[in-house]
Design a protein around this motif. Structure first.
Motif, PDB file in Angstrom:
ATOM      1  N   LEU A   1       0.829  -1.211   0.000  1.00  0.00           N
ATOM      2  CA  LEU A   1       0.000   0.000   0.000  1.00  0.00           C
ATOM      3  C   LEU A   1       0.864   1.262   0.000  1.00  0.00           C
ATOM      4  CD1 LEU A   1      -2.840   1.371   0.276  1.00  0.00           C
ATOM      5  CD2 LEU A   1      -2.472   1.333   2.719  1.00  0.00           C
ATOM      6  N   ILE A   2       0.583   2.153  -0.955  1.00  0.00           N
ATOM      7  CA  ILE A   2       1.210   3.484  -0.947  1.00  0.00           C
ATOM      8  C   ILE A   2       0.108   4.476  -0.608  1.00  0.00           C
ATOM      9  CG2 ILE A   2       2.409   5.251  -2.303  1.00  0.00           C
ATOM     10  CD1 ILE A   2       3.455   2.966  -4.091  1.00  0.00           C
ATOM     11  N   TYR A   3       0.280   5.183   0.494  1.00  0.00           N
ATOM     12  CA  TYR A   3      -0.740   6.145   0.925  1.00  0.00           C
ATOM     13  C   TYR A   3      -0.239   7.569   0.692  1.00  0.00           C
ATOM     14  CZ  TYR A   3      -3.724   8.973   3.864  1.00  0.00           C
ATOM     15  OH  TYR A   3      -4.582   9.965   4.310  1.00  0.00           O
ATOM     16  N   LEU A   4      -1.046   8.366  -0.006  1.00  0.00           N
ATOM     17  CA  LEU A   4      -0.679   9.754  -0.260  1.00  0.00           C
ATOM     18  C   LEU A   4      -1.107  10.624   0.914  1.00  0.00           C
ATOM     19  CD1 LEU A   4       0.764  10.765  -2.830  1.00  0.00           C
ATOM     20  CD2 LEU A   4      -0.384   8.584  -3.197  1.00  0.00           C
ATOM     21  N   SER A   5      -0.119  11.178   1.592  1.00  0.00           N
ATOM     22  CA  SER A   5      -0.428  12.063   2.718  1.00  0.00           C
ATOM     23  C   SER A   5       0.068  13.476   2.410  1.00  0.00           C
ATOM     24  CB  SER A   5       0.167  11.507   4.012  1.00  0.00           C
ATOM     25  OG  SER A   5      -0.334  12.250   5.112  1.00  0.00           O
ATOM     26  N   THR A   6       0.099  14.308   3.425  1.00  0.00           N
ATOM     27  CA  THR A   6       0.241  15.749   3.178  1.00  0.00           C
ATOM     28  C   THR A   6       1.205  16.449   4.136  1.00  0.00           C
ATOM     29  OG1 THR A   6      -1.028  17.815   3.275  1.00  0.00           O
ATOM     30  CG2 THR A   6      -1.845  16.031   4.618  1.00  0.00           C
ATOM     31  N   ASP A   7       1.745  17.563   3.673  1.00  0.00           N
ATOM     32  CA  ASP A   7       2.564  18.438   4.529  1.00  0.00           C
ATOM     33  C   ASP A   7       1.719  19.033   5.662  1.00  0.00           C
ATOM     34  OD1 ASP A   7       1.155  19.775   2.419  1.00  0.00           O
ATOM     35  OD2 ASP A   7       2.201  21.625   2.922  1.00  0.00           O
TER      36      ASP A   7
ATOM     37  N   ILE B   1       4.160   5.527   3.238  1.00  0.00           N
ATOM     38  CA  ILE B   1       3.379   6.768   3.349  1.00  0.00           C
ATOM     39  C   ILE B   1       4.185   7.847   2.630  1.00  0.00           C
ATOM     40  CG2 ILE B   1       2.548   8.538   4.946  1.00  0.00           C
ATOM     41  CD1 ILE B   1       2.104   6.140   6.982  1.00  0.00           C
ATOM     42  N   LEU B   2       3.625   8.358   1.544  1.00  0.00           N
ATOM     43  CA  LEU B   2       4.324   9.360   0.743  1.00  0.00           C
ATOM     44  C   LEU B   2       3.662  10.717   0.995  1.00  0.00           C
ATOM     45  CD1 LEU B   2       6.618   9.327  -1.432  1.00  0.00           C
ATOM     46  CD2 LEU B   2       4.821   9.353  -3.151  1.00  0.00           C
ATOM     47  N   ARG B   3       4.398  11.593   1.729  1.00  0.00           N
ATOM     48  CA  ARG B   3       3.832  12.925   2.006  1.00  0.00           C
ATOM     49  C   ARG B   3       4.253  13.886   0.901  1.00  0.00           C
ATOM     50  NH1 ARG B   3       5.817  12.964   7.996  1.00  0.00           N
ATOM     51  NH2 ARG B   3       4.185  11.786   9.071  1.00  0.00           N
ATOM     52  N   VAL B   4       3.260  14.535   0.292  1.00  0.00           N
ATOM     53  CA  VAL B   4       3.534  15.489  -0.785  1.00  0.00           C
ATOM     54  C   VAL B   4       2.915  16.842  -0.405  1.00  0.00           C
ATOM     55  CG1 VAL B   4       3.635  13.718  -2.581  1.00  0.00           C
ATOM     56  CG2 VAL B   4       1.438  14.777  -2.053  1.00  0.00           C
ATOM     57  N   SER B   5       3.245  17.882  -1.193  1.00  0.00           N
ATOM     58  CA  SER B   5       2.665  19.204  -0.881  1.00  0.00           C
ATOM     59  C   SER B   5       2.347  19.967  -2.161  1.00  0.00           C
ATOM     60  CB  SER B   5       3.651  20.025  -0.045  1.00  0.00           C
ATOM     61  OG  SER B   5       4.819  20.280  -0.781  1.00  0.00           O
ATOM     62  N   TRP B   6       1.432  20.894  -2.085  1.00  0.00           N
ATOM     63  CA  TRP B   6       1.085  21.853  -3.146  1.00  0.00           C
ATOM     64  C   TRP B   6       1.145  21.237  -4.545  1.00  0.00           C
ATOM     65  CZ3 TRP B   6       3.719  27.249  -1.877  1.00  0.00           C
ATOM     66  CH2 TRP B   6       3.147  27.768  -0.729  1.00  0.00           C
ATOM     67  N   LEU B   7       0.269  20.264  -4.799  1.00  0.00           N
ATOM     68  CA  LEU B   7       0.279  19.576  -6.089  1.00  0.00           C
ATOM     69  C   LEU B   7      -0.209  20.488  -7.216  1.00  0.00           C
ATOM     70  CD1 LEU B   7      -1.239  16.078  -5.178  1.00  0.00           C
ATOM     71  CD2 LEU B   7       1.181  16.689  -5.459  1.00  0.00           C
TER      72      LEU B   7
END
Ligand code: NAP
Length: 304
Positions: free
Chosen positions: A119-125, A168-174
């Motif tokens: 599982l790859i979960y898209l999380s956030t800043d 868990i892949l945390r990304v920002s401002w897509l």
């Protein structure tokens, strides 16, 4: 030869992408469908993709029936990008935020566990409070200021406590081709007015959805999913919303537009926002070990 081809076909992995109709989901399909069979999960908005290896299924992930429906699809890998992402709406509708961000993740995590899928979960800043003066690393303690960030952190914790094979892949401002967010706001405002107000005291890192897709493709091929958090954004120092808007205006050749700096407080938004959430991506860069576009280069590429 035919046997070899058959073997290759058998080796193709099935990736289930939730949030397939979203800003990120569309570009995840574009990038990942080059090498994988895609099971695209949508809810209200269809994607109508004509690629032969993309199968679209309409499933509301917050319903009890979702688990059975997802299990039938039997993916090898799940990329869970579905979320209620409107930060102010989450603040004023906490039950919906919990249903779409927490309950849905409980169901997706349970499916991953039952199928032994990665599982790859898209999380956030926005899991961070934004008070740190330097970039946030994976080791920093989250402290979300708003309901959106709280529900995303709750979802992270559900995954951590129930699964072993996760990322868990945390990304920002897509930003991306289907942008309904910041780029869209700046360009729409610039069409209507010669002077636009942009916040100057909120900072993070713009991130191109196609580059998130490439990062995920790289991680699937090169990373052992043993339960980790990784931060991912485009390269560079990050910026304020003001600098981001100026870059959009410059790339689009709108030199006659004036940008007036305003403070975040002046917007008086329903949900409190963290001030500075620039993510430290050195853990990803060490694994990737190849050039990664800066956010300005990626923005140029996207807007071109
Ligand atoms: N956008 C950003 O700047 C940003 C920054 C940091 C992290 N992220 C994270 O990155 C991920 C992708 O964000 P995004 O901007 O691409 O989101 P988005 O454009 O708002 O799309 C969200 C997607 O989730 C789907 N969805 C929501 N609730 C659902 C449910 N109960 N069942 C099935 N599908 C559901 C929506 O489907 P329908 O539209 O069909 O209902 C939509 O396709 C999210 O996890 C978000 O938290 C985004």
């Amino acid at each position: 030869m035919v046997y070899r081809e058959l073997q290759m076909v058998e080796a193709i992995k099935k990736i289930l992408i939730t949030g397939a109709s979203g800003l990120l989901g569309g570009d995840l399909i574009k990038v990942l469908s080059n090498n994988f069979e895609i099971l695209a999960i949508t809810r209200e908005h269809a994607i109508n993709c004509s690629k032969r290896n993309v199968l679209e299924k309409k499933i509301d992930l917050s319903l009890n029936t979702a688990e059975k429906d997802l299990i039938k699809l039997n993916p090898d890998i799940i990329v869970h990008a579905a979320s209620l992402t409107d930060v102010d709406f989450c603040q004023t509708h906490p039950d919906e935020a919990i249903r779409n961000n927490v309950t849905a993740t409980e169901i997706v995590a349970s499916v991953a566990k039952k199928l032994n899928a990665k599982l790859i979960y898209l999380s956030t800043d926005q899991v961070f409070d934004g008070d740190k003066l330097t970039k946030y690393s994976e080791e920093d303690k989250p402290r979300p200021l708003n309901i959106y960030g709280q529900t995303k952190l709750q979802a992270e914790n559900i995954i951590k406590s129930n699964l072993k094979q996760y990322l868990i892949l945390r990304v920002s401002w897509l930003f991306g081709r289907r942008d309904k967010g910041f780029i869209n706001f700046v360009l729409k405002s610039a069409k209507k007015n010669k002077e636009i107000n942009i916040v100057c005291d909120k900072f993070s890192s713009p991130t191109y959805t196609c580059d998130v897709g490439k990062a995920i493709e790289f991680l699937i091929d090169n990373f052992t999913f043993s339960g980790e958090i990784i931060h991912f954004t485009n390269n560079g120092q990050g910026c304020s919303w003001l600098e981001y808007a100026k870059e959009i205006i410059k790339i689009c050749g709108l030199s006659d537009i004036m940008i007036k700096p305003i403070t975040l407080a002046a917007l008086n938004l329903p949900a409190p926002r963290p001030k500075s959430t620039i993510l430290d991506i050195s853990k990803f860069l060490k694994l990737y070990n190849q050039p990664l576009l800066t956010w300005q280069e990626a923005l140029n590429k996207c807007l071109a």
